[in-house]
Design a protein around this motif. Structure first.
Motif, PDB file in Angstrom:
ATOM      1  N   UNK A 173     -28.846  17.348 -15.095  1.00 10.12           N
ATOM      2  CA  UNK A 173     -28.266  18.201 -14.059  1.00 10.12           C
ATOM      3  C   UNK A 173     -28.214  19.620 -14.614  1.00 10.12           C
ATOM      4  N   UNK A 174     -28.834  20.554 -13.907  1.00  7.81           N
ATOM      5  CA  UNK A 174     -28.941  21.920 -14.424  1.00  7.81           C
ATOM      6  C   UNK A 174     -28.434  22.940 -13.396  1.00  7.81           C
ATOM      7  N   UNK A 175     -27.477  23.742 -13.796  1.00 14.14           N
ATOM      8  CA  UNK A 175     -26.977  24.830 -12.960  1.00 14.14           C
ATOM      9  C   UNK A 175     -26.451  24.395 -11.605  1.00 14.14           C
ATOM     10  N   UNK A 176     -25.882  23.198 -11.544  1.00 18.62           N
ATOM     11  CA  UNK A 176     -25.439  22.648 -10.255  1.00 18.62           C
ATOM     12  C   UNK A 176     -24.251  23.437  -9.703  1.00 18.62           C
ATOM     13  N   UNK A 177     -24.397  23.898  -8.459  1.00 17.51           N
ATOM     14  CA  UNK A 177     -23.358  24.707  -7.814  1.00 17.51           C
ATOM     15  C   UNK A 177     -23.105  24.195  -6.400  1.00 17.51           C
ATOM     16  N   UNK A 207     -22.960  23.631 -13.239  1.00 12.05           N
ATOM     17  CA  UNK A 207     -22.719  22.535 -14.178  1.00 12.05           C
ATOM     18  C   UNK A 207     -24.025  22.023 -14.785  1.00 12.05           C
ATOM     19  N   UNK A 208     -23.993  21.736 -16.074  1.00  5.99           N
ATOM     20  CA  UNK A 208     -25.120  21.141 -16.795  1.00  5.99           C
ATOM     21  C   UNK A 208     -24.665  19.829 -17.427  1.00  5.99           C
ATOM     22  N   UNK A 209     -25.389  18.733 -17.130  1.00  4.04           N
ATOM     23  CA  UNK A 209     -25.072  17.421 -17.705  1.00  4.04           C
ATOM     24  C   UNK A 209     -26.387  16.701 -18.005  1.00  4.04           C
ATOM     25  N   UNK A 252     -25.679  23.700  -3.364  1.00  2.00           N
ATOM     26  CA  UNK A 252     -26.050  25.068  -2.981  1.00  2.00           C
ATOM     27  C   UNK A 252     -27.139  25.610  -3.896  1.00  2.00           C
ATOM     28  N   UNK A 253     -27.095  25.190  -5.162  1.00  2.00           N
ATOM     29  CA  UNK A 253     -28.083  25.658  -6.137  1.00  2.00           C
ATOM     30  C   UNK A 253     -28.118  24.686  -7.302  1.00  2.00           C
ATOM     31  N   UNK A 284     -37.574  16.239  -9.771  1.00  2.00           N
ATOM     32  CA  UNK A 284     -36.506  17.072  -9.225  1.00  2.00           C
ATOM     33  C   UNK A 284     -36.135  16.537  -7.834  1.00  2.00           C
ATOM     34  N   UNK A 285     -35.002  15.845  -7.752  1.00  2.00           N
ATOM     35  CA  UNK A 285     -34.605  15.195  -6.499  1.00  2.00           C
ATOM     36  C   UNK A 285     -34.409  16.192  -5.360  1.00  2.00           C
ATOM     37  N   UNK A 286     -34.097  17.431  -5.700  1.00  2.00           N
ATOM     38  CA  UNK A 286     -33.825  18.430  -4.663  1.00  2.00           C
ATOM     39  C   UNK A 286     -35.099  18.979  -4.030  1.00  2.00           C
ATOM     40  N   UNK A 287     -36.242  18.577  -4.575  1.00  2.00           N
ATOM     41  CA  UNK A 287     -37.509  19.041  -4.023  1.00  2.00           C
ATOM     42  C   UNK A 287     -38.366  17.911  -3.452  1.00  2.00           C
ATOM     43  N   UNK A 288     -37.830  16.687  -3.457  1.00  2.00           N
ATOM     44  CA  UNK A 288     -38.598  15.548  -2.967  1.00  2.00           C
ATOM     45  C   UNK A 288     -38.471  15.400  -1.453  1.00  2.00           C
TER      46      UNK A 288
END
Length: 255
Positions: free
Chosen positions: A8-12, A28-30, A62-63, A72-76
């Motif tokens: 998880x990278x830069x989760x907002x 958040x980064x995890x 949001x980001x 990248x689940x947010x781009x699938x």
């Protein structure tokens, strides 16, 4: 990293209330490695469940990025996400709320097999009973409904439903908080046994520091949406660096 199952990278994520917009999670980064159990701790409202829901696809961020098995689940696309979801499952704090009151425990556990496998009816029936035996649910519970069994039994059924399709990562969101201490212990023993059996990874979200200390390899601490500390479990509890982490641990020791 090659051995990272979830990154998880830069989760907002921000939400709106009567006072305006407020940040639930701030960049958040995890990271979770294969076969690892990672704890996420913090007080109520700190952003733990928001992170879990975004990772599980129940909320949109949001980001940021959710990289699961190098995707990248947010781009699938919706179809691509569907294919990935069989490897990423989530168990909720209130198991009874996650079950349909119109479906038997047997049908609920079989649901994942119906969505993600092409097994025959006979094979599915066999797998459901095998899974029920594995989580120590009596066979006669197959015909019961969620409102006819206890919270601990319902949580076992929820675990069986999530694990029956052999996910690689299991997100557990406060899954023992509504259970009494003896049942908590039984559920944690079950999760450990399943980890050994299937080699799963866990994102374990809890405010119960004793459970986290005994179950997790590494721990992230979240405060008002910010990840303020991360470390190996033993080192974090023995030598907490951030003031908030120190207060969390001290409050438990005081009680």
């Amino acid at each position: 990293m090659e051995n990272t199952i979830l990154s998880i990278k830069g989760l907002t994520k921000t939400f709106k209330n009567k006072h305006g917009m407020f940040p639930a999670v701030n960049e958040a980064d995890i990271d979770i490695f294969y076969g690892e159990c990672v704890g996420l701790i913090g007080e109520s409202g700190s952003g733990k469940t928001t992170i879990a829901n975004i990772a599980a696809g129940l909320l949109k961020a949001d980001a940021g990025e959710i990289i699961f098995q190098n995707k990248n689940l947010m781009k699938l696309s919706s179809r691509e996400l569907y294919e990935v979801r069989s490897d990423l499952q989530m168990i909720f704090q209130n198991p009874k709320a996650s079950f349909s009151t119109r479906m038997t425990i047997f049908d609920s556990i079989m649901e994942g097999l119906n969505y993600y496998t092409a097994l025959s009816k006979e094979e599915k029936i066999k797998k459901v009973y095998e899974m029920m035996e594995m989580v120590k649910l009596p066979k006669q519970y197959a015909s019961k409904y969620c409102f006819e069994i206890s919270g601990g039994e319902c949580q076992r059924a929820a675990i069986a439903r999530a694990v029956i399709i052999r996910p690689q990562l299991l997100i557990c969101d406060e899954i023992t908080s509504a259970l009494d201490v003896s049942v908590q212990s039984q559920i944690m023993e079950l999760l450990l046994a399943l980890k050994e059996e299937f080699g799963m990874s866990y994102l374990f979200i809890s405010h119960d520091l004793a459970v986290v200390k005994n179950f997790c390899n590494r721990v992230y601490v979240i405060y008002q949406g910010d990840i303020v500390e991360k470390n190996d479990t033993d080192q974090l509890f023995e030598e907490p660096r951030h003031e908030y982490t120190k207060r969390l641990i001290e409050s438990v020791l005081t009680i």
